[in-house]
Each structure stands twice: as C-alpha cells, then as structure tokens.
Design a protein around this motif. Structure first.
Motif, short mmCIF file in Angstrom:
data_model
loop_
_atom_site.label_atom_id
_atom_site.label_comp_id
_atom_site.label_asym_id
_atom_site.label_seq_id
_atom_site.Cartn_x
_atom_site.Cartn_y
_atom_site.Cartn_z
N ILE A 240 0.84 -1.20 0.00
CA ILE A 240 0.00 0.00 0.00
C ILE A 240 0.88 1.26 0.00
N ASP A 241 0.44 2.30 -0.74
CA ASP A 241 1.17 3.57 -0.78
C ASP A 241 0.95 4.32 0.53
N LEU A 242 1.71 3.94 1.52
CA LEU A 242 1.57 4.54 2.85
C LEU A 242 2.86 4.30 3.62
N GLN A 243 3.36 5.35 4.25
CA GLN A 243 4.55 5.24 5.08
C GLN A 243 4.22 5.73 6.49
N PRO A 244 4.79 5.09 7.50
CA PRO A 244 4.62 5.61 8.86
C PRO A 244 5.44 6.88 9.04
N ALA A 245 4.96 7.77 9.87
CA ALA A 245 5.69 9.00 10.19
C ALA A 245 5.55 9.25 11.68
N ARG A 246 6.67 9.22 12.37
CA ARG A 246 6.64 9.44 13.82
C ARG A 246 6.68 10.94 14.11
N ASN A 247 5.79 11.37 14.97
CA ASN A 247 5.80 12.75 15.46
C ASN A 247 6.07 12.75 16.95
N GLN A 248 7.08 13.49 17.36
CA GLN A 248 7.43 13.59 18.77
C GLN A 248 6.80 14.83 19.39
N VAL A 249 6.38 14.70 20.64
CA VAL A 249 5.62 15.75 21.32
C VAL A 249 6.22 15.97 22.71
N ILE A 250 6.26 17.23 23.14
CA ILE A 250 6.65 17.56 24.51
C ILE A 250 5.58 18.46 25.13
N VAL A 251 5.44 18.37 26.44
CA VAL A 251 4.52 19.23 27.18
C VAL A 251 5.27 19.82 28.36
N THR A 252 5.10 21.12 28.57
CA THR A 252 5.80 21.80 29.65
C THR A 252 5.07 21.65 30.99
N GLN A 253 5.76 22.00 32.04
CA GLN A 253 5.10 22.21 33.31
C GLN A 253 4.25 23.48 33.22
N PRO A 254 3.33 23.69 34.17
CA PRO A 254 2.51 24.92 34.13
C PRO A 254 3.37 26.18 34.07
N ILE A 255 2.92 27.14 33.28
CA ILE A 255 3.65 28.40 33.10
C ILE A 255 2.77 29.53 33.62
N PRO A 256 3.18 30.23 34.68
CA PRO A 256 2.36 31.32 35.21
C PRO A 256 2.16 32.41 34.15
N ASN A 257 0.94 32.89 34.04
CA ASN A 257 0.61 34.00 33.14
C ASN A 257 0.99 33.71 31.69
N LEU A 258 0.71 32.51 31.22
CA LEU A 258 0.97 32.18 29.82
C LEU A 258 0.23 33.17 28.93
N SER A 259 0.94 33.73 27.95
CA SER A 259 0.43 34.90 27.23
C SER A 259 -0.44 34.60 26.03
N PHE A 260 -0.74 33.33 25.75
CA PHE A 260 -1.56 33.06 24.56
C PHE A 260 -2.44 31.84 24.77
N LYS A 261 -3.51 31.78 23.97
CA LYS A 261 -4.36 30.61 23.82
C LYS A 261 -4.56 30.38 22.33
N GLY A 262 -4.66 29.13 21.94
CA GLY A 262 -4.90 28.82 20.54
C GLY A 262 -3.93 27.79 20.01
N CYS A 263 -4.10 27.48 18.73
CA CYS A 263 -3.25 26.52 18.03
C CYS A 263 -2.35 27.26 17.05
#
Length: 376
Positions: A240-263
């Motif tokens: 099948i014409d399909l390849q796996p692609a690994r995406n790595q993800v990190i998440v921070t500890q809580p950040i006081p007064n984070l200045s943005f929301k959204g994607c």
C-alpha cells in the motif's frame, strides 16, 4: 503455545462476527459504530493491538483544523485547487460530524483560533498574504463564514521573539484526544460492540465462508473485515502507498501567566504548538530528520528533541525558564497523496487508512466511509 481460552470467553467474546475492524482509533471505532447503526442486531468486533489505541488517535496534539494557510497553498501548487478544496470540505465535514456525535463539552472543544507563525524576514509571509482573499472566497462556500483567514496586526501581544508575524484562522479549534476516544469507546461498548485489546493481528485467511483472523492468543471468524491501522498498515499490507511518520511531542510544566491561547503552526505545519490550560504542547520537527522519523517505532531522537527545545526556548518563550514535564510520540500514516485510502482490497476486506496527520478532522468520516465499501 496452547491458547488458554475458556468456554465462557469463547461463548461471549469470540463468536463469529458479522463485521470486524482492526484498529480501535477514531477510524476503527467510528466504522464499528456506523455498522452497528446500519445493522443493529449484527455482531461487531474491534481488535486493538495495544491496551490503548496504538496509533495517533490518543497521541496527537488535539488540533481541530483543516490545514494551515501555508499547507493549503503548498498543496494547491502541488495538487491543484479541486483536489485541495475537496479535501478541505471533507475535513470540515468530519470535524462537524465529530462534534455533533460527542458534543463540544465531552471533548473539551475550545475555539481560540489557529495561527500561522512567521519569523523575521519570512519570504513566505508576503507570498501567503496575497492568497488570503482567494482562500477566504473559496472557504466561505465550504464553511459558510466570511474572512476565515486574516492578518494579526500586533503579534507582539503573544510574546514570541524574532519579530514574529501571524496569520489567523478564526474557525480553528482544539480538543482533548483522550476524552474524545474515551467517549467513542464508551459509546461503542454501550451499543454492544466488543472491543478486544492486546491482540496483535499477525495474519488472516479469506475463503468462501469468511475471513479467519489470527493473533498470538486467539482466532476469530468474521464475514467482513475493515483494516483501520493507519501508520501501522505497512506491517500488514506492505504494497500500500503509505509510510509511517513518527511525530514527537513535549509538554511543559505549568507556566504562570501564559500569554496566549490557541493553536499555532510554523514551517508548513512541521512545527505545531498550543496551550493546554497554562501549559504548552509542542510537537513535530520531523523534517529535521525525515529518514529517522519514517518509522512505526515509538520513541525519540536527539536531533528532533533538540530542535523542539530550541524552538520552545528561542521562539515561543524567549528569555523564560521553562521545564519539560512529559514526552511521547505518535505514529501517523502519510503518502504521496494526502487523500485517504478508502477501498476494497477483496470481496470481504476493506481498507480505511492514510489520514495524513488529519485524523481528528477526517477520522470520523473515513470510518463511516469504510463501512459503505461493503454496500448493503
């Protein structure tokens, strides 16, 4: 190895099925739900290799999007307008279907908007600005809203460094993939669908009486089989014409007064980040080492991790101290085309894979389309 299966287990879990899906992610579960909706008295089984869904359904970033502006323009130039806007329409329809089925509160859906980020002297920014009227005109016919994309006048309020510029997508949202899949699985079980976890399919045999599925611990007969294994599909169907692609993800500890929301999207979507409350989720960067990340093995690589940390500390939160709390990876299914593969591969077996990193948007719909392969 002799299988230790009791009479009770065979009688309740392992009876012959009318419809079986391999893969308990968003595509597989929605296919099972659709089949049960069409044939309420039928026996439906979902087989999953992991304890939890193994691919990207619970490991993605939770973006409810149809493509950033740079992705759309690049795809138009490569594949043409019709192909791209047909796919955008399908992604938008899939998101609407997902939200209708589960409800926004259940999946923690929030619409803070999406943004494409450009750093100083970005040539693409000037090019993409010119596309905004054209894209808005075409998207209005699909989404029903005007001025989907717009230029952010003051990007400094987000706190990004290097003279950042932003183009906004006002209809992009974010959600909680774990709550989404938990709700889908609860719904499936409530409707009598059997979900078998920890069962890696090794092989199957199709003949005139059905499909016989083999795993290390059990065997199951089914009348119809749908393969919904996305990035793991080459392990079962290497042609099948399909390849796996690994995406790595990190998440921070809580950040006081984070200045943005959204994607947020950067570099044609190869980097992506969002807020989770007052934390930052950041993922991607597989274009730094595509040969390493063309894999179905979970894990991390030094070059990608260094690239993500550098981007976090130099662009997203310049001059701020931030600690990483968690890391993981997810496996996508990609190919030369971004169009999903939904096709019959034999009389009794179908395929619904190659989500191209857009599983949240399109997975609900692709699962339902997988059922329609088998007609009435």
């Amino acid at each position: 190895m002799k299988k230790n299966i009791s009479y009770w287990e065979r009688d309740s879990f392992l009876q012959s099925a009318d419809f079986t899906v391999i893969g308990s992610g968003i595509v597989g579960i929605n296919a099972a739900l659709k089949w049960k909706e069409k044939y309420p008295t039928s026996r439906v089984v979902v087989i999953e290799r992991g304890t939890l869904p193994s691919g990207a359904s619970t490991k993605n970033a939770g973006f409810a999007c149809f493509g950033s502006i740079s992705e759309l323009v690049e795809d138009i130039e490569l594949h043409g307008e019709k192909s791209v806007f047909d796919l955008v329409a399908k992604r938008w329809k899939g998101l609407s279907c997902l939200r209708t089925k589960l409800g926004d509160a259940t999946i923690d859906y929030q619409e803070h908007g999406g943004y494409e980020l450009f750093l100083e002297n970005a040539i693409d920014y000037e090019k993409l600005k010119k596309y905004i009227p054209f894209l808005n005109d075409r998207l209005k016919a699909i989404i029903g809203q005007s001025n989907v994309f717009s230029i952010v006048d003051d990007a400094n309020e987000f706190g990004f460094g290097k003279q950042a510029k932003l183009i906004r997508n006002k209809v992009e949202g974010q959600l909680h993939p774990g709550k989404m899949m938990q709700a889908f699985i609860r719904m499936a079980i409530a409707k009598g669908i059997i979900v078998l976890t920890g069962a890696t399919v090794k092989n199957w045999e199709e003949n005139a009486t059905g499909v016989y599925i083999q795993t290390p611990l059990l065997e199951l007969k089914t009348e119809r089989l749908l393969i919904a294994t996305n990035g793991f599909t080459p392990q079962l169907l290497p042609e099948i014409d399909l390849q796996p692609a690994r995406n790595q993800v990190i998440v921070t500890q809580p950040i006081p007064n984070l200045s943005f929301k959204g994607c947020f999207h950067y570099d044609r979507g190869y980097y992506y980040f969002r807020n989770i409350g007052n934390r930052i989720l950041l993922g991607g960067a597989r274009n730094l080492a595509p040969e390493l990340e063309t894999t179905a093995e979970f894990g991390e690589s030094t070059i990608i991790q260094q690239g993500l940390i550098k981007f976090l500390r130099e662009v997203i939160l310049p001059n701020q101290k931030v600690e990483i709390e968690q890391k993981w990876s997810g496996i996508l299914g990609v190919g030369i085309s971004k169009k999903p593969i939904v096709q019959r591969i034999s009389e009794r077996i179908g395929l619904a894979v190659r989500l191209g990193g857009m599983g949240v948007a399109i997975g609900t719909l692709i699962g339902e389309e997988g059922v329609e392969l088998f007609g009435k």
